[in-house]
Design a protein around this motif. Structure first.
Motif, short mmCIF file in Angstrom:
data_model
loop_
_atom_site.label_atom_id
_atom_site.label_comp_id
_atom_site.label_asym_id
_atom_site.label_seq_id
_atom_site.Cartn_x
_atom_site.Cartn_y
_atom_site.Cartn_z
N PRO A 85 60.09 -1.66 -20.94
CA PRO A 85 58.95 -1.34 -19.54
C PRO A 85 59.68 -0.65 -18.48
O PRO A 85 59.34 0.28 -17.61
CB PRO A 85 58.26 -2.36 -19.30
CG PRO A 85 58.09 -3.00 -20.70
CD PRO A 85 59.52 -2.85 -21.62
N PRO A 86 60.83 -1.38 -17.77
CA PRO A 86 61.03 -1.07 -16.61
C PRO A 86 61.70 0.49 -16.55
O PRO A 86 61.45 1.14 -15.65
CB PRO A 86 62.37 -1.86 -16.16
CG PRO A 86 62.21 -3.00 -17.21
CD PRO A 86 61.29 -2.67 -18.14
N GLY A 87 62.33 0.88 -17.86
CA GLY A 87 62.70 2.21 -18.04
C GLY A 87 61.57 3.21 -17.80
O GLY A 87 61.79 4.40 -17.17
N GLY A 88 60.48 2.96 -18.30
CA GLY A 88 59.38 3.82 -18.13
C GLY A 88 59.09 4.05 -16.60
O GLY A 88 58.99 5.35 -16.19
N PHE A 89 58.81 2.86 -16.11
CA PHE A 89 58.72 3.06 -14.42
C PHE A 89 59.80 4.01 -13.84
O PHE A 89 59.38 4.77 -12.76
CB PHE A 89 58.71 1.82 -13.70
CG PHE A 89 57.20 1.03 -14.01
CD1 PHE A 89 55.90 1.57 -13.62
CD2 PHE A 89 57.31 -0.34 -14.69
CE1 PHE A 89 54.91 0.67 -13.81
CE2 PHE A 89 56.13 -0.85 -15.05
CZ PHE A 89 54.88 -0.54 -14.61
N TRP B 73 71.62 2.47 -23.70
CA TRP B 73 71.01 2.07 -22.60
C TRP B 73 69.79 1.35 -22.89
O TRP B 73 68.77 2.00 -22.29
CB TRP B 73 71.33 3.17 -21.30
CG TRP B 73 71.02 2.51 -19.85
CD1 TRP B 73 70.90 1.24 -19.87
CD2 TRP B 73 71.24 3.21 -18.90
NE1 TRP B 73 71.25 1.01 -18.38
CE2 TRP B 73 71.24 2.51 -17.77
CE3 TRP B 73 71.54 4.76 -18.51
CZ2 TRP B 73 71.48 2.91 -16.43
CZ3 TRP B 73 71.49 5.18 -17.43
CH2 TRP B 73 71.68 4.48 -16.40
N VAL B 74 69.87 0.23 -23.69
CA VAL B 74 68.35 -0.11 -24.05
C VAL B 74 67.27 -0.38 -22.87
O VAL B 74 66.23 -0.21 -23.34
CB VAL B 74 68.68 -1.39 -24.68
CG1 VAL B 74 67.34 -2.13 -25.29
CG2 VAL B 74 69.71 -1.36 -25.94
N SER C 169 61.79 12.48 -23.90
CA SER C 169 63.23 12.76 -24.01
C SER C 169 64.18 11.87 -23.26
O SER C 169 65.27 11.48 -23.87
CB SER C 169 63.42 14.37 -23.69
OG SER C 169 62.10 14.98 -23.72
N VAL C 170 64.04 11.78 -21.91
CA VAL C 170 65.04 11.16 -21.00
C VAL C 170 65.19 9.78 -21.65
O VAL C 170 66.23 9.16 -21.89
CB VAL C 170 64.48 11.07 -19.66
CG1 VAL C 170 65.37 9.98 -18.97
CG2 VAL C 170 64.52 12.53 -19.09
N ARG C 171 63.92 9.22 -21.82
CA ARG C 171 63.99 7.81 -22.48
C ARG C 171 64.82 7.39 -23.72
O ARG C 171 65.50 6.60 -24.04
CB ARG C 171 62.56 7.05 -22.54
CG ARG C 171 62.08 6.71 -20.93
CD ARG C 171 60.83 6.17 -20.97
NE ARG C 171 60.57 4.89 -21.45
CZ ARG C 171 59.69 4.02 -21.40
NH1 ARG C 171 58.49 4.69 -21.39
NH2 ARG C 171 59.85 2.77 -21.90
N GLU C 172 64.34 8.60 -24.62
CA GLU C 172 64.95 8.28 -26.12
C GLU C 172 66.33 8.49 -25.98
O GLU C 172 67.44 8.10 -26.83
CB GLU C 172 64.25 9.46 -27.07
CG GLU C 172 64.32 8.85 -28.52
CD GLU C 172 64.00 9.76 -29.51
OE1 GLU C 172 62.94 10.34 -29.17
OE2 GLU C 172 64.53 9.96 -30.71
N GLY D 55 67.93 5.86 -24.05
CA GLY D 55 67.77 4.58 -24.49
C GLY D 55 68.18 4.47 -25.98
O GLY D 55 68.47 3.06 -26.32
N ALA D 56 68.22 5.44 -26.69
CA ALA D 56 68.70 5.26 -28.05
C ALA D 56 69.70 6.22 -28.78
O ALA D 56 70.27 6.20 -29.69
CB ALA D 56 67.35 5.49 -29.18
#
Lengths: 222, 195
Positions: free
Chosen positions: A189-193, A183-184, A160-163, A166-167
């Motif tokens: 990958p860095p966003g995951g970490f 916020w692409v 949820s946070v990443r989508e 990021g999108a």
């Protein structure tokens, strides 16, 4: 890796069974507390849909393998038990692989090799060794379900946070107006970490806070 | 058949699509054994060994499975191959070089659950690499894993003495460092030349 080792309990009451379920969901959450199964956690959580699909697939494998391993736990020799567990897990993963391909090709393409990689997800082998090989079939099934749901919950938190960041959408539905600048980095990958690091920070801060709270309460009571 | 050149496959798997920092494979050992430089490079070398050998075996067995029309056995075959490769290597190293065996110690059996090993076997099959391409890909990917592990261990040794808030110690700190490293590795993205 803090795997818990329960003693061999022959009969299970309803309360104990529920405990086996909630243990995996919260107290021993595979991702946030035990920090296991990091690879799929980071790799497939760039959208909520992928995270949910991965969580469901892993839950299915966990429940099936825990049940079967618990059924055969008295037949398997000690020396060959890990090899047996891995073969059982690999069989269920193959089933899931074909199931997802049959249900949804887009999800199958998005998850890619990570469906097959469920075999080496340490949560599954960890539960087989630490729980299913010592407990009754019903309890092992509930433990698998609890761990699986806990894993899916953690994946959804990250997804949820990443989508959203990021999108700018949730489950593919846009949340913000057309002026939103995504916020692409969070889909990359860095966003995951970074997202997982932040969730772990929040969890440990919350745990430290509740620990201090009980300490203060005890001081007042004393 | 895949027509990528050998050098582009090597660079791609070593830096651009580094297994740890951009494909997310082998994160568990990356977090677990990156505490000390001495253990990190040993783990790195053992992984290069295991991945290269198991990639060759996986290539051969995949050919066999395709001729037998038994592709559905792929996952099971690969995992059995990896587990036995690790066992064989352990025996082989114990016999030929007891010194190396002592240095690698417990890291060898741990590699069975390293998903980078299965990942290499699965990716080389999915991308239909030829034999030479598979070997180059295996060496590149495992060297990339070793590289990331060594870099992380050096950073962590340096941070040992610095003042870090209690709640950030451990996994959260490693993940933050990995995020920053991963951003740095994104800089290699232009190097591939359309690999």
């Amino acid at each position: 890796m803090a795997l818990i080792h329960e003693p061999d309990a022959p009969a299970a009451s309803a309360g104990e069974s529920m405990e086996a379920f909630f243990n995996g969901l919260w107290n021993q959450n595979p991702v946030f507390v035990q920090v296991l199964g990091m690879c799929p956690t980071l790799a497939v959580t760039n959208s909520v849909r992928n995270a949910l699909a991965m969580g469901l697939a892993t839950t299915f494998v966990l429940v099936c393998s825990n049940t079967l391993i618990s059924m055969v736990r008295k037949l398997v020799q000690k020396q060959v038990r890990i090899a047996t567990y891995i073969l059982i897990i690999a069989t269920f993963v193959t089933i899931v692989d074909y199931l997802i391909k049959a249900i949804s090709i887009p999800v199958y393409k998005a998850l890619g090799a990570f469906i097959a990689l469920i075999v080496v997800n340490c949560i599954i082998l960890g539960r087989a060794e630490a729980y299913a090989s010592k407990n009754s079939v019903g309890k092992s099934m509930l433990d698998g379900l609890g761990m699986g749901v806990g894993f899916a919950f953690a994946l959804t938190c990250l997804g949820s946070v990443r989508e959203i960041l990021g999108a700018g959408s949730f489950l593919g539905i846009p949340l913000f107006g057309p002026n939103f600048q995504p916020w692409v980095l969070f889909l990359l990958p860095p966003g995951g970490f970074l997202t997982l690091a932040t969730w772990l920070l929040i969890f440990s801060a919350w745990k430290a806070r509740s620990k201090r709270k009980t300490e203060v309460l005890e001081e007042i009571a004393a | 058949m895949n027509h990528a050149s050998l050098s582009s496959i090597f660079l791609d798997s070593l830096l651009i699509n580094n297994f740890v920092l951009s494909v997310f494979l082998g994160i568990c050992p990356f977090i677990g054994v990156s505490g000390k430089f001495a253990t990190a490079w040993r783990m790195g070398i053992s992984v290069i060994f295991v991945i290269t050998v198991s990639s060759i075996l996986a290539y051969a067995s995949n050919l066999l499975l395709v001729t037998l029309h038994a592709e559905y056995l792929r996952i099971i075959t690969f995992i059995v191959i990896i587990a036995s490769t690790v066992q064989l290597l352990e025996m082989f190293i114990k016999k030929t070089s007891p010194l190396l065996f002592r240095a690698l110690g417990i890291y060898l059996p741990l590699i069975t659950t390293n998903c980078a090993v299965l990942g290499v076997a699965l990716f080389q099959t999915a991308r239909e690499y030829s034999f030479a391409q598979s070997v180059v890909f295996a060496v590149g990917a495992s060297a990339g894993f070793a590289l990331a592990l060594v870099i992380m261990s050096v950073i962590r040794e340096r941070l040992e003495l610095s003042d870090i808030p209690d709640m950030a110690r451990g996994t959260a700190l490693v993940l933050m460092l990995a995020g920053i490293l991963s951003m740095a590795f994104m800089g290699f993205a232009g190097m591939g030349g359309g690999a």
